[in-house]
Design a protein around this motif. Structure first.
Motif, PDB file in Angstrom:
ATOM      1  N   LYS A 166      27.345 -50.679 -74.023  1.00  0.00           N
ATOM      2  CA  LYS A 166      27.166 -51.887 -73.211  1.00  0.00           C
ATOM      3  C   LYS A 166      26.943 -51.552 -71.741  1.00  0.00           C
ATOM      4  N   SER A 167      27.754 -50.645 -71.207  1.00  0.00           N
ATOM      5  CA  SER A 167      27.606 -50.311 -69.786  1.00  0.00           C
ATOM      6  C   SER A 167      26.304 -49.562 -69.516  1.00  0.00           C
ATOM      7  N   ARG A 168      25.934 -48.649 -70.427  1.00  0.00           N
ATOM      8  CA  ARG A 168      24.672 -47.915 -70.248  1.00  0.00           C
ATOM      9  C   ARG A 168      23.474 -48.860 -70.345  1.00  0.00           C
ATOM     10  N   LEU A 169      23.545 -49.794 -71.271  1.00  0.00           N
ATOM     11  CA  LEU A 169      22.470 -50.762 -71.427  1.00  0.00           C
ATOM     12  C   LEU A 169      22.339 -51.613 -70.170  1.00  0.00           C
ATOM     13  N   HIS A 170      23.465 -52.025 -69.620  1.00  0.00           N
ATOM     14  CA  HIS A 170      23.446 -52.813 -68.383  1.00  0.00           C
ATOM     15  C   HIS A 170      22.826 -52.008 -67.236  1.00  0.00           C
ATOM     16  N   ARG A 171      23.242 -50.741 -67.106  1.00  0.00           N
ATOM     17  CA  ARG A 171      22.690 -49.892 -66.034  1.00  0.00           C
ATOM     18  C   ARG A 171      21.201 -49.620 -66.241  1.00  0.00           C
ATOM     19  N   CYS A 172      20.782 -49.416 -67.497  1.00  0.00           N
ATOM     20  CA  CYS A 172      19.363 -49.171 -67.789  1.00  0.00           C
ATOM     21  C   CYS A 172      18.519 -50.382 -67.397  1.00  0.00           C
ATOM     22  N   ARG A 173      18.976 -51.553 -67.776  1.00  0.00           N
ATOM     23  CA  ARG A 173      18.231 -52.772 -67.442  1.00  0.00           C
ATOM     24  C   ARG A 173      18.166 -52.976 -65.928  1.00  0.00           C
ATOM     25  N   ALA A 174      19.277 -52.712 -65.249  1.00  0.00           N
ATOM     26  CA  ALA A 174      19.294 -52.867 -63.789  1.00  0.00           C
ATOM     27  C   ALA A 174      18.323 -51.889 -63.137  1.00  0.00           C
ATOM     28  N   ALA A 175      18.324 -50.641 -63.617  1.00  0.00           N
ATOM     29  CA  ALA A 175      17.405 -49.638 -63.067  1.00  0.00           C
ATOM     30  C   ALA A 175      15.955 -50.030 -63.340  1.00  0.00           C
ATOM     31  N   LEU A 176      15.690 -50.503 -64.554  1.00  0.00           N
ATOM     32  CA  LEU A 176      14.338 -50.927 -64.912  1.00  0.00           C
ATOM     33  C   LEU A 176      13.894 -52.088 -64.044  1.00  0.00           C
ATOM     34  N   ARG A 177      14.767 -53.072 -63.883  1.00  0.00           N
ATOM     35  CA  ARG A 177      14.444 -54.247 -63.074  1.00  0.00           C
ATOM     36  C   ARG A 177      14.126 -53.846 -61.631  1.00  0.00           C
ATOM     37  N   LYS A 178      14.968 -52.988 -61.047  1.00  0.00           N
ATOM     38  CA  LYS A 178      14.793 -52.560 -59.660  1.00  0.00           C
ATOM     39  C   LYS A 178      13.479 -51.801 -59.477  1.00  0.00           C
ATOM     40  N   LYS A 179      13.207 -50.880 -60.389  1.00  0.00           N
ATOM     41  CA  LYS A 179      11.979 -50.087 -60.298  1.00  0.00           C
ATOM     42  C   LYS A 179      10.739 -50.951 -60.532  1.00  0.00           C
ATOM     43  N   LEU A 180      10.849 -51.893 -61.442  1.00  0.00           N
ATOM     44  CA  LEU A 180       9.723 -52.773 -61.735  1.00  0.00           C
ATOM     45  C   LEU A 180       9.436 -53.690 -60.547  1.00  0.00           C
ATOM     46  N   GLN A 181      10.479 -54.173 -59.887  1.00  0.00           N
ATOM     47  CA  GLN A 181      10.279 -55.000 -58.696  1.00  0.00           C
ATOM     48  C   GLN A 181       9.560 -54.215 -57.610  1.00  0.00           C
ATOM     49  N   ARG A 182       9.979 -52.964 -57.413  1.00  0.00           N
ATOM     50  CA  ARG A 182       9.305 -52.124 -56.411  1.00  0.00           C
ATOM     51  C   ARG A 182       7.846 -51.879 -56.780  1.00  0.00           C
ATOM     52  N   GLU A 183       7.621 -51.662 -58.074  1.00  0.00           N
ATOM     53  CA  GLU A 183       6.268 -51.388 -58.563  1.00  0.00           C
ATOM     54  C   GLU A 183       5.347 -52.599 -58.370  1.00  0.00           C
ATOM     55  N   LEU A 184       5.877 -53.785 -58.606  1.00  0.00           N
ATOM     56  CA  LEU A 184       5.060 -54.998 -58.543  1.00  0.00           C
ATOM     57  C   LEU A 184       5.082 -55.676 -57.187  1.00  0.00           C
ATOM     58  N   GLU A 185       5.863 -55.132 -56.248  1.00  0.00           N
ATOM     59  CA  GLU A 185       5.968 -55.732 -54.925  1.00  0.00           C
ATOM     60  C   GLU A 185       4.596 -55.744 -54.259  1.00  0.00           C
ATOM     61  N   PRO A 186       4.198 -56.924 -53.776  1.00  0.00           N
ATOM     62  CA  PRO A 186       2.884 -56.972 -53.129  1.00  0.00           C
ATOM     63  C   PRO A 186       2.893 -56.154 -51.842  1.00  0.00           C
ATOM     64  N   THR A 187       1.800 -55.500 -51.608  1.00  0.00           N
ATOM     65  CA  THR A 187       1.679 -54.710 -50.385  1.00  0.00           C
ATOM     66  C   THR A 187       1.229 -55.626 -49.269  1.00  0.00           C
ATOM     67  N   GLU A 188       1.646 -55.293 -48.073  1.00  0.00           N
ATOM     68  CA  GLU A 188       1.268 -56.090 -46.912  1.00  0.00           C
ATOM     69  C   GLU A 188      -0.227 -55.952 -46.680  1.00  0.00           C
ATOM     70  N   PRO A 189      -0.935 -57.076 -46.473  1.00  0.00           N
ATOM     71  CA  PRO A 189      -2.357 -56.964 -46.176  1.00  0.00           C
ATOM     72  C   PRO A 189      -2.560 -56.301 -44.826  1.00  0.00           C
ATOM     73  N   ALA A 190      -3.608 -55.537 -44.756  1.00  0.00           N
ATOM     74  CA  ALA A 190      -3.915 -54.846 -43.510  1.00  0.00           C
ATOM     75  C   ALA A 190      -4.282 -55.870 -42.444  1.00  0.00           C
ATOM     76  N   GLY A 191      -3.813 -55.608 -41.235  1.00  0.00           N
ATOM     77  CA  GLY A 191      -4.111 -56.505 -40.110  1.00  0.00           C
ATOM     78  C   GLY A 191      -5.577 -56.398 -39.710  1.00  0.00           C
ATOM     79  N   ARG A 192      -6.063 -57.445 -39.107  1.00  0.00           N
ATOM     80  CA  ARG A 192      -7.454 -57.429 -38.673  1.00  0.00           C
ATOM     81  C   ARG A 192      -7.591 -56.563 -37.437  1.00  0.00           C
ATOM     82  N   VAL A 193      -8.653 -55.861 -37.390  1.00  0.00           N
ATOM     83  CA  VAL A 193      -8.941 -55.019 -36.244  1.00  0.00           C
ATOM     84  C   VAL A 193     -10.004 -55.741 -35.416  1.00  0.00           C
ATOM     85  N   GLY A 194      -9.841 -55.724 -34.187  1.00  0.00           N
ATOM     86  CA  GLY A 194     -10.885 -56.338 -33.357  1.00  0.00           C
ATOM     87  C   GLY A 194     -10.262 -57.189 -32.276  1.00  0.00           C
ATOM     88  N   GLY A 195     -11.099 -57.847 -31.604  1.00  0.00           N
ATOM     89  CA  GLY A 195     -10.565 -58.601 -30.505  1.00  0.00           C
ATOM     90  C   GLY A 195     -11.319 -59.816 -30.184  1.00  0.00           C
TER      91      GLY A 195
END
Length: 195
Positions: A166-195
């Protein structure tokens, strides 16, 4: 003159005991090894190892969990042997070639384009993240969350207490969730260059 009852040959008795469990043993071995050839070899090694122990096999009450425990221990022994042959990471020993995306094997409902896009992004991300987990974590998640094994059966096969499962399963799911969130986290769009 006494008539002795017919006793089937040793190989017939062995086949009658093991044959009904071969598919389940193979599926479990595939979850552990990750490759068809390795899973087949693992099951074959177990069958060859058990044949001389027919009397012990016939005395087992619940054969399926017992056989899965033997498969698991044989797998661990093989990994340890390979590990002694060279200092390579465990994921390299088990390998990922030939693995099919388990997410692809799940049935899908008819969904809209937004959900299809999300699924097309989620599947590969989940596969990448799963491969970053340890083999033990992947095996536990596959057994419980994909194959639907009960925690009690996992504890029996892996020969560990139920609380540990039970504890290992809980830790595995938590690790999977955390890594998946990082993987799917949207990247910041690049700022516009210019003036």
């Amino acid at each position: 003159m006494a008539i002795f009852p017919f006793k089937p040959s040793k190989s017939r008795r062995f086949d009658a005991l093991v044959q009904p469990h071969l598919d389940a043993m193979y599926r479990f071995a595939y979850r552990l090894a990750g490759q068809q050839q390795d899973a087949e070899d693992l099951v074959q090694d177990v069958v060859v190892k058990l044949f001389p122990k027919l009397d012990e096999l016939e005395s087992v009450d619940q054969l399926r969990p017992w056989l899965n425990r033997v498969v698991y221990r044989q797998f661990i022994d093989q990994v340890r042997r390979k590990n002694r042959q060279g200092d390579r990471p465990l994921t390299e020993l088990i390998g990922t070639e030939g693995q099919t995306d388990w997410l692809d094997s799940l049935e899908s409902d008819n969904v809209g384009p937004d959900l299809q896009l999300e699924h097309s992004r989620l599947g590969p991300a989940l596969d990448r993240v799963m491969m970053t987990l340890t083999p033990d974590q992947r095996t536990l998640l596959f057994l419980h969350d994909v194959d639907g094994w009960r925690q009690e059966d996992i504890a029996e096969v892996l020969d560990i207490p139920l609380g540990t499962v039970k504890s290992r399963l809980h830790r595995c799911r938590a690790a999977l969730r955390k890594k998946l969130q990082r993987e799917l986290e949207p990247t910041e769009p690049a700022g516009r260059v210019g003036g």
